[in-house]
Design a protein around this motif. Structure first.
Motif, PDB file in Angstrom:
ATOM      1  N   ASP A 119       0.804  -1.231   0.000  1.00 37.98           N
ATOM      2  CA  ASP A 119       0.000   0.000   0.000  1.00 37.98           C
ATOM      3  C   ASP A 119       0.834   1.277   0.000  1.00 37.98           C
ATOM      4  OD1 ASP A 119      -2.243  -1.510   0.040  1.00 37.98           O
ATOM      5  OD2 ASP A 119      -2.758  -1.171   2.138  1.00 37.98           O
ATOM      6  N   LEU A 120       2.149   1.161   0.026  1.00 41.61           N
ATOM      7  CA  LEU A 120       3.011   2.328   0.229  1.00 41.61           C
ATOM      8  C   LEU A 120       2.800   3.419  -0.825  1.00 41.61           C
ATOM      9  CD1 LEU A 120       5.137   3.395   2.164  1.00 41.61           C
ATOM     10  CD2 LEU A 120       6.890   2.349   0.729  1.00 41.61           C
ATOM     11  N   LYS A 121       2.783   3.025  -2.092  1.00 41.82           N
ATOM     12  CA  LYS A 121       2.621   4.015  -3.161  1.00 41.82           C
ATOM     13  C   LYS A 121       1.286   4.753  -3.031  1.00 41.82           C
ATOM     14  CE  LYS A 121       2.756   4.602  -8.165  1.00 41.82           C
ATOM     15  NZ  LYS A 121       2.900   3.940  -9.476  1.00 41.82           N
ATOM     16  N   ARG A 122       0.222   4.005  -2.759  1.00 35.58           N
ATOM     17  CA  ARG A 122      -1.104   4.612  -2.614  1.00 35.58           C
ATOM     18  C   ARG A 122      -1.140   5.587  -1.440  1.00 35.58           C
ATOM     19  NH1 ARG A 122      -5.820   3.093   0.199  1.00 35.58           N
ATOM     20  NH2 ARG A 122      -4.779   1.227   0.991  1.00 35.58           N
ATOM     21  N   LYS A 123      -0.486   5.209  -0.342  1.00 29.95           N
ATOM     22  CA  LYS A 123      -0.488   6.071   0.842  1.00 29.95           C
ATOM     23  C   LYS A 123       0.313   7.347   0.614  1.00 29.95           C
ATOM     24  CE  LYS A 123      -1.512   2.508   4.104  1.00 29.95           C
ATOM     25  NZ  LYS A 123      -1.051   1.603   5.115  1.00 29.95           N
ATOM     26  N   ILE A 124       1.428   7.223  -0.086  1.00 25.76           N
ATOM     27  CA  ILE A 124       2.225   8.414  -0.412  1.00 25.76           C
ATOM     28  C   ILE A 124       1.392   9.366  -1.269  1.00 25.76           C
ATOM     29  CG2 ILE A 124       4.217   9.240  -1.750  1.00 25.76           C
ATOM     30  CD1 ILE A 124       5.678   6.659  -0.792  1.00 25.76           C
ATOM     31  N   GLN A 125       0.653   8.818  -2.233  1.00 30.75           N
ATOM     32  CA  GLN A 125      -0.190   9.657  -3.099  1.00 30.75           C
ATOM     33  C   GLN A 125      -1.281  10.355  -2.298  1.00 30.75           C
ATOM     34  OE1 GLN A 125      -1.294   6.611  -5.916  1.00 30.75           O
ATOM     35  NE2 GLN A 125       0.104   7.392  -7.470  1.00 30.75           N
ATOM     36  N   HIS A 126      -1.875   9.657  -1.334  1.00 31.96           N
ATOM     37  CA  HIS A 126      -2.932  10.263  -0.507  1.00 31.96           C
ATOM     38  C   HIS A 126      -2.375  11.313   0.436  1.00 31.96           C
ATOM     39  CE1 HIS A 126      -6.427   8.075  -1.771  1.00 31.96           C
ATOM     40  NE2 HIS A 126      -5.865   6.902  -1.551  1.00 31.96           N
ATOM     41  N   PHE A 127      -1.181  11.065   0.962  1.00 37.72           N
ATOM     42  CA  PHE A 127      -0.640  11.996   1.950  1.00 37.72           C
ATOM     43  C   PHE A 127      -0.174  13.294   1.312  1.00 37.72           C
ATOM     44  CE2 PHE A 127      -0.199  12.369   6.312  1.00 37.72           C
ATOM     45  CZ  PHE A 127       0.927  13.100   6.609  1.00 37.72           C
ATOM     46  N   GLU A 128       0.327  13.231   0.078  1.00 40.04           N
ATOM     47  CA  GLU A 128       0.649  14.400  -0.747  1.00 40.04           C
ATOM     48  C   GLU A 128       1.759  15.292  -0.208  1.00 40.04           C
ATOM     49  OE1 GLU A 128      -3.179  16.306  -1.249  1.00 40.04           O
ATOM     50  OE2 GLU A 128      -3.581  15.105  -3.029  1.00 40.04           O
ATOM     51  N   GLU A 129       2.596  14.778   0.659  1.00 43.93           N
ATOM     52  CA  GLU A 129       3.748  15.566   1.116  1.00 43.93           C
ATOM     53  C   GLU A 129       4.777  14.617   1.712  1.00 43.93           C
ATOM     54  OE1 GLU A 129       2.974  17.184   5.516  1.00 43.93           O
ATOM     55  OE2 GLU A 129       1.521  17.949   4.091  1.00 43.93           O
ATOM     56  N   PRO A 130       6.034  15.038   1.783  1.00 39.88           N
ATOM     57  CA  PRO A 130       7.063  14.155   2.353  1.00 39.88           C
ATOM     58  C   PRO A 130       6.732  13.791   3.803  1.00 39.88           C
ATOM     59  CG  PRO A 130       8.052  16.011   1.232  1.00 39.88           C
ATOM     60  CD  PRO A 130       6.594  16.293   1.300  1.00 39.88           C
ATOM     61  N   TYR A 131       6.975  12.553   4.164  1.00 35.15           N
ATOM     62  CA  TYR A 131       6.648  12.079   5.508  1.00 35.15           C
ATOM     63  C   TYR A 131       7.666  11.031   5.919  1.00 35.15           C
ATOM     64  CZ  TYR A 131       3.502  11.208   9.427  1.00 35.15           C
ATOM     65  OH  TYR A 131       2.952  11.113  10.679  1.00 35.15           O
ATOM     66  N   VAL A 132       8.119  11.059   7.177  1.00 35.73           N
ATOM     67  CA  VAL A 132       9.212  10.181   7.601  1.00 35.73           C
ATOM     68  C   VAL A 132       8.739   8.898   8.272  1.00 35.73           C
ATOM     69  CG1 VAL A 132      10.817  12.096   7.879  1.00 35.73           C
ATOM     70  CG2 VAL A 132       9.439  11.375   9.829  1.00 35.73           C
ATOM     71  N   SER A 133       7.428   8.681   8.342  1.00 37.98           N
ATOM     72  CA  SER A 133       6.906   7.519   9.035  1.00 37.98           C
ATOM     73  C   SER A 133       5.722   6.954   8.264  1.00 37.98           C
ATOM     74  CB  SER A 133       6.466   7.916  10.449  1.00 37.98           C
ATOM     75  OG  SER A 133       5.965   6.811  11.142  1.00 37.98           O
ATOM     76  N   ILE A 134       5.283   5.779   8.643  1.00 40.40           N
ATOM     77  CA  ILE A 134       4.080   5.208   8.046  1.00 40.40           C
ATOM     78  C   ILE A 134       2.889   5.968   8.632  1.00 40.40           C
ATOM     79  CG2 ILE A 134       2.644   3.141   7.982  1.00 40.40           C
ATOM     80  CD1 ILE A 134       5.344   1.587   8.122  1.00 40.40           C
ATOM     81  N   GLU A 135       2.025   6.445   7.777  1.00 42.92           N
ATOM     82  CA  GLU A 135       0.903   7.259   8.252  1.00 42.92           C
ATOM     83  C   GLU A 135      -0.194   6.378   8.834  1.00 42.92           C
ATOM     84  OE1 GLU A 135      -1.343   9.593   9.738  1.00 42.92           O
ATOM     85  OE2 GLU A 135       0.527  10.414   9.019  1.00 42.92           O
TER      86      GLU A 135
END
Length: 198
Positions: A119-135
């Protein structure tokens, strides 16, 4: 704790105003503690007003367990759930112990490492900004949706107020390192990422 006023008339005038210092924070008394408790209770009560199913996302940190406890005192039928990752054993155990002690309606939902990677790619797309942890909130939202909850309260963003993680309780230790700034400033820039400890 400071704001600046800029006046641009015939000439530029800057005024600096301070509204908070650590000395103010350190001289708190029982009145301040009681006021925070009352505001917190009122906030949770207001957030729980809904005509749809509600739940509490409880991570096991100080902030969300405090929230779960307050919500349980208002309405003991509200369920709590915890997102269980393989690397979060301590927080999961904290959440389970707290839920048992407070007699909360609590469940855990395990997310495997395989699912996280898938799910990593999908979560990065949803979060829409750099993030250092799993959301965690994205997983929590999905779990809530799949279980029919439309209103979910979480302790997200409360760590600054309640010191929810151990690193927030080490502030005084980090502040003591500031005495090293003159020595750090003397080092070549290639040896240090930043010239000063903020």
């Amino acid at each position: 704790g400071t704001f600046m006023e800029v006046e641009m008339q015939d000439e530029l005038v800057l005024k600096t105003n301070s509204f908070f210092t650590f000395s103010n924070f350190e001289t708190q008394n029982e009145v301040h503690i009681e006021e925070i408790e009352n505001l917190f209770k009122m906030s949770v009560e207001n957030q729980l007003v809904a005509d749809v199913p509600r739940a509490i996302m409880m991570s096991g940190g100080i902030d969300s367990t405090f929230l779960a406890r307050e919500a349980n005192q208002i309405d003991s039928s509200i369920p709590c759930f915890t997102v269980d990752y393989q690397f979060s054993n301590e927080e999961i155990q904290n959440a389970k112990s707290f839920a048992e002690a407070e007699n909360l309606n609590h469940s855990t939902h395990q997310i495997s490492s395989k699912t996280i990677l898938a799910d990593l790619k999908r979560k990065i797309q949803h979060f829409e900004e750099p993030y250092v942890s799993i959301e965690v909130l994205l997983n929590a939202s999905e779990i809530a949706h799949n279980n029919g909850f439309k209103v979910v309260l979480s302790g997200n963003g409360a760590d600054e107020l309640f010191g929810g993680y151990m690193h927030t309780q080490k502030l005084n230790r980090w502040k003591s390192f500031k005495v090293l700034n003159p020595f750090v400033s003397a080092l070549p820039e290639t040896l240090i990422p930043s010239k000063k400890i903020q």
